[in-house]
Design an enzyme around this catalytic site. Structure first.
Site, PDB file in Angstrom:
ATOM      1  CG  PHE A 125      80.823  39.654 -49.561  1.00  0.00           C
ATOM      2  CD1 PHE A 125      79.866  38.718 -49.900  1.00  0.00           C
ATOM      3  CD2 PHE A 125      81.895  39.260 -48.762  1.00  0.00           C
ATOM      4  CE1 PHE A 125      79.972  37.403 -49.459  1.00  0.00           C
ATOM      5  CE2 PHE A 125      82.007  37.949 -48.311  1.00  0.00           C
ATOM      6  CZ  PHE A 125      81.049  37.019 -48.658  1.00  0.00           C
TER       7      PHE A 125
ATOM      8  CD  GLN B 236      89.707  39.172 -43.107  1.00  0.00           C
ATOM      9  OE1 GLN B 236      89.453  38.272 -43.892  1.00  0.00           O
ATOM     10  NE2 GLN B 236      89.607  40.444 -43.431  1.00  0.00           N
TER      11      GLN B 236
ATOM     12  CG  HIS C  92      85.316  35.478 -41.060  1.00  0.00           C
ATOM     13  ND1 HIS C  92      84.012  35.566 -40.640  1.00  0.00           N
ATOM     14  CD2 HIS C  92      85.274  35.549 -42.416  1.00  0.00           C
ATOM     15  CE1 HIS C  92      83.221  35.682 -41.699  1.00  0.00           C
ATOM     16  NE2 HIS C  92      83.959  35.666 -42.791  1.00  0.00           N
TER      17      HIS C  92
ATOM     18  CG  LEU D  27      84.082  30.998 -42.994  1.00  0.00           C
ATOM     19  CD1 LEU D  27      84.452  32.274 -42.272  1.00  0.00           C
ATOM     20  CD2 LEU D  27      84.778  30.930 -44.349  1.00  0.00           C
TER      21      LEU D  27
ATOM     22  CD  GLU E 217      82.071  40.065 -45.325  1.00  0.00           C
ATOM     23  OE1 GLU E 217      83.160  39.710 -44.847  1.00  0.00           O
ATOM     24  OE2 GLU E 217      81.947  41.036 -46.087  1.00  0.00           O
TER      25      GLU E 217
ATOM     26  NE  ARG F   7      85.390  38.748 -44.346  1.00  0.00           N
ATOM     27  CZ  ARG F   7      85.738  37.783 -45.175  1.00  0.00           C
ATOM     28  NH1 ARG F   7      86.984  37.336 -45.188  1.00  0.00           N
ATOM     29  NH2 ARG F   7      84.857  37.246 -45.996  1.00  0.00           N
TER      30      ARG F   7
ATOM     31  CG  HIS G 140      89.068  33.931 -42.266  1.00  0.00           C
ATOM     32  ND1 HIS G 140      88.641  32.663 -42.565  1.00  0.00           N
ATOM     33  CD2 HIS G 140      88.700  34.713 -43.319  1.00  0.00           C
ATOM     34  CE1 HIS G 140      88.044  32.672 -43.758  1.00  0.00           C
ATOM     35  NE2 HIS G 140      88.083  33.895 -44.245  1.00  0.00           N
TER      36      HIS G 140
ATOM     37  NE  ARG H  37      91.176  37.597 -47.513  1.00  0.00           N
ATOM     38  CZ  ARG H  37      89.946  37.060 -47.492  1.00  0.00           C
ATOM     39  NH1 ARG H  37      89.022  37.475 -48.343  1.00  0.00           N
ATOM     40  NH2 ARG H  37      89.647  36.122 -46.628  1.00  0.00           N
TER      41      ARG H  37
END
Lengths: 231, 587
Positions: free
Chosen positions: B119, B240, B242, B252, B255, B286, B353, B398
């Site tokens: 990730f 954030q 996304h 969404l 990721e 991100r 997000h 984050r």
């Protein structure tokens, strides 16, 4: 677009009625839920449950032109007009499109929907092979929306005694889990003329599931397990 | 109006992952707990988390919690509190194994261990090669986790109050928190829930933005309640975006797509992330990726007739990988973007997000605020965990998969802390005489409002204002205007009118009450963003493009009553290891 929506507010209505709406949708209103949100922005008394708007939370299950489905993943294009919307069948209506799901969840709880394993847990994960894990595919994804159970005539007839397709799918989810140790107890819990055996493979549940799951097949596997342990 | 009253050891508001992990701890300890949720627990927004939960299990590549800690500190752009980050990363393996023992259906590797995938922002050896740290159940990790936690709570006999909405916090003269007022949606009745411990786990507030990955229920109720009760909100400028929400819809796209090997393309078919993050490319943090997408669009390299989105390509992964590891993504792409990713790329744009800020807490989940003698005094009786809290492990940005870890680690920690605290404080404190005044004033105003504005209309104004004035890149004049526009929206929120006056499941009333909370969050965000004259993590200022550690290595505190800001230092000192001092952040 034209809609005909079931309305009932026990605070003021003696009985339910259907209300017609004719609403101009924007191009961004692609799903039925978008249309309902637009209607609600004009008539704030229309009551429905909704949350994730992407088909994973299971809030906005309703009866759409005679079929159960989730409003948020039902495209408005292609729906026959007027779009007739009713609450899920077979459960008491609280208001408008909102049903009382107590009985549905009672049946879910009745199958002990949690892993039972009485060994002391290891330091790390319990091992499970990819093949064993694959047994849970098509089963664990259930979102408890109740589309299947409320499409099932056997549940309409015996909602207090028949576990229903959603509950039985989850019963199978734990029976199929290589980590679970309560298989015999789980089968005992279903060995009953009503709880499991009211399923007559009508398969409305398969047709209704918005996630493409197959409760009838899971129920068939539970019945096989029952047979196997008696021979 | 006579208001019924019930007493509990602990009241938890919110039954997502954080609330239910805490509830489990308390129920299993035999405490009398009430868990309130606006929706049936498995409908909470944790259900929508896709890609995984971070833990340095090392099942695929060598890994350890200290590397995870480094990545998290760096990901936070050094605004994260390093004591809390160490606390979280150290416990990650244990809480993930615990979830597995609870029955969570993680995907498996050939050797039977939990499947892990790479990730964004995950590295080995303090910034070295890509790490593989995200423990996943296909692309439905949140669903698998939330259902497992609900199931475990059924086993523990947790008492849920389903379709109840928390309305306002009850504090006494000393500022101690003694419970909440809440509304039972089905009957329309208001009740006082008195508790020795009140835990907020109300989740995010992504609904302040017009384009959002968030569910309708994510209206920042806990933040609104806290702000109205005089608790500051921390670091609210950090939101954030996304990188990959479905273009035009906002849903969404995990990721995990890029973790499994997917990548982004501009209209020239270029893998543009190579220019922005030569090392990590599509798996940069991100904030970095979202800025890259926004820049590509701004500079005319977007796709489609309006050149306003980018493409996420994954067909090269093959049908087998997509069907096995990313089945939910395929379903979403087909339904919401009308493309089958086995054959075609998915059109995406950066989409609001996650809220890094929230109610300030320490790593025990206790709410801390400037109070009596210091800037971080514990507010007795009050706890917060999960997205509504700012502990702060995410700082200014984050990392993907750290949110599911956050809710489990701090949900459990808060549960444990409450158990300890209740041993010392076994009795309820008396309720103040004005316990229900605040909520009754709000409800009566709404009930009797004449000639007011429609809730949906004001809500749209709020969301569009935030979208236009407080997006991926932020501009001084837009922020300044934004503060005054959102102030105007706030005046309109105070005058909303509902047509529906029924007592039964009145969702119009619920939405009006939610708007009271959204506007608190929006104000806090805009005011905090306007003041922070630097770029850090997700807060990117056009006029101050660099991070400024001399002036801004500090947390913002926003006070609702007078829309005032204060600041407090970042906790740079971890619990046991050496601090990671701020350094330039490159991926």
């Amino acid at each position: 677009m034209r809609f005909s929506i079931y309305r009932y507010d026990p605070d003021k209505d003696d009985k339910p009625h259907m209300q017609d709406y004719d609403v101009a949708l924007e191009p961004s209103d692609r799903m039925l839920l978008d249309a309902l949100v637009r209607i609600k922005s004009v008539d704030d008394s229309l009551s429905l449950r909704r949350s994730c708007r992407e088909g994973v939370c299971g809030s906005d299950a309703m009866n759409i032109n005679g079929r159960n489905g989730l409003a948020c993943i039902t495209p408005v294009a292609g729906l026959r007009e007027p779009v007739e919307l009713r609450p899920l069948p077979g459960l008491p209506v609280i208001r408008d499109l909102i049903v009382d799901m107590t009985q549905f969840f009672q049946q879910y709880h009745s199958i002990k929907p949690y892993l039972i394993n009485n060994d002391p847990p290891p330091e790390t994960e319990r091992l499970q092979s990819p093949a064993e894990r694959a047994e849970l595919d098509g089963v664990y994804e259930c979102i408890l929306c109740a589309c299947c159970t409320t499409a099932c005539p056997s549940f309409w007839w015996n909602p207090d005694k028949f576990v229903g397709p959603a509950g039985l799918l989850q019963a199978y989810r734990f029976l199929a889990d290589s980590r679970d140790q309560a298989g015999a107890e789980r089968l005992d819990n279903l060995e009953d003329p009503y709880r499991l055996f009211r399923c007559h493979s009508i398969m409305n549940c398969v047709d209704a599931c918005p996630k493409g799951l197959n409760p009838t097949s899971a129920i068939g596997k539970i019945k096989d397990m029952m047979v196997k342990r008696t021979v | 109006m006579a208001i019924a009253r019930r007493k509990f050891d602990a009241v938890i508001i919110g039954a997502g992952g954080a609330g239910m992990r805490a509830a489990l701890q308390l129920s299993e300890a035999g405490l009398k707990v009430a868990v309130l949720s606006k929706v049936f627990p498995t409908r909470s927004h944790t259900v929508a988390a896709q890609g995984g939960i971070a833990a340095a299990l090392g099942n695929v590549t060598e890994d350890n919690w200290h590397w995870h800690m480094y990545d998290t500190v760096k990901g936070s752009d050094y605004l994260g509190d390093q004591d809390a980050i160490e606390f979280m990363c150290r416990q990650a393996n244990e809480v993930v194994y615990e979830l597995e023992h609870f029955g969570m259906p993680f995907d498996r590797l050939e050797n039977g261990k939990i499947y892990q995938r790479p990730f964004g922002g995950q590295s080995q050896n303090f910034g070295g090669a890509q790490a593989t740290r995200s423990c996943a159940a296909a692309d439905r990790t949140g669903h698998a986790m939330l259902h497992t936690l609900y199931q475990r709570n059924v086993r523990a006999n947790t008492q849920f109050f389903i379709e109840w909405m928390g309305l306002d916090l009850i504090r006494d003269e000393q500022g101690d928190v003694l419970g909440v007022t809440a509304l039972e949606m089905e009957t329309g009745e208001v009740m006082v829930l008195q508790a020795k411990a009140t835990l907020f786990a109300t989740g995010g507030a992504g609904r302040i933005f017009h384009a959002s990955t968030n569910a309708f229920i994510n209206t920042g109720d806990g933040l609104g309640m806290a702000a109205r009760a005089g608790i500051p909100l921390e670091d609210m400028e950090f939101w954030q975006f996304h990188p990959t929400g479905v273009y035009g819809v906002g849903v969404l796209i995990s990721e995990a797509v890029r973790g499994e090997g997917g990548y982004l393309l501009n209209k020239d078919g270029e893998r543009f992330m190579q220019r922005y993050a030569p090392h990590a490319k599509d798996l940069a943090s991100r904030d970095v990726v979202s800025r890259a997408l926004t820049t590509e669009i701004k500079e005319g390299r977007g796709c489609g007739k309006d050149a306003d989105h980018l493409l996420l390509k994954l067909d090269h992964l093959g049908a087998d990988v997509i069907n096995m590891r990313l089945p939910g993504i395929r379903e979403i792409a087909i339904k919401f973007a009308q493309v089958d990713p086995i054959n075609e790329p998915i059109p995406v744009v950066p989409t609001a997000h996650y809220m890094m800020g929230g109610i300030p807490t320490n790593f025990h989940g206790q709410v801390v605020a400037p109070y009596k003698t210091g800037p971080e005094e514990v507010v007795p009786g009050f706890y917060a965990v999960g997205e509504c809290a700012c502990v702060s492990v995410h700082g200014a940005n984050r990392l993907g998969t750290n949110s599911l870890l956050d809710i489990i680690v701090f949900g459990r920690a808060a549960g444990n802390r409450i158990i300890e605290d209740l041993k010392k404080n076994p009795h309820h404190k008396p309720l103040p005489a004005d316990a229900t005044d605040k909520v009754l004033t709000r409800l009566t105003r709404l009930e009797n409002q004449k000639g007011g504005e429609n809730v949906a209309q004001v809500g749209t104004a709020l969301r569009k204002t935030m979208q236009a004035h407080c997006g991926v890149f932020r501009f001084a004049d837009m922020l300044k205007q934004g503060v005054s526009r959102i102030g105007e929206v706030a005046e309109r929120v105070a005058q909303t009118e509902i047509g529906d006056k029924s007592r039964v499941f009145n969702t119009a009333r619920i939405e009006a009450l939610e708007l009271d909370n959204l506007v608190e969050v929006a104000l806090a965000t805009m005011v905090s963003a306007e003041a922070r004259n630097e770029s850090r993590g997700a807060h990117a200022r056009d006029d101050f493009p660099k991070r400024d550690d001399d002036k801004w290595l500090k947390h913002t505190l926003y006070f609702s009553a007078d829309r005032r800001l204060d600041y407090k230092p970042v906790r740079l000192k971890p619990l046991t290891v050496e601090s990671f001092p701020p350094k330039p952040r490159v991926y």
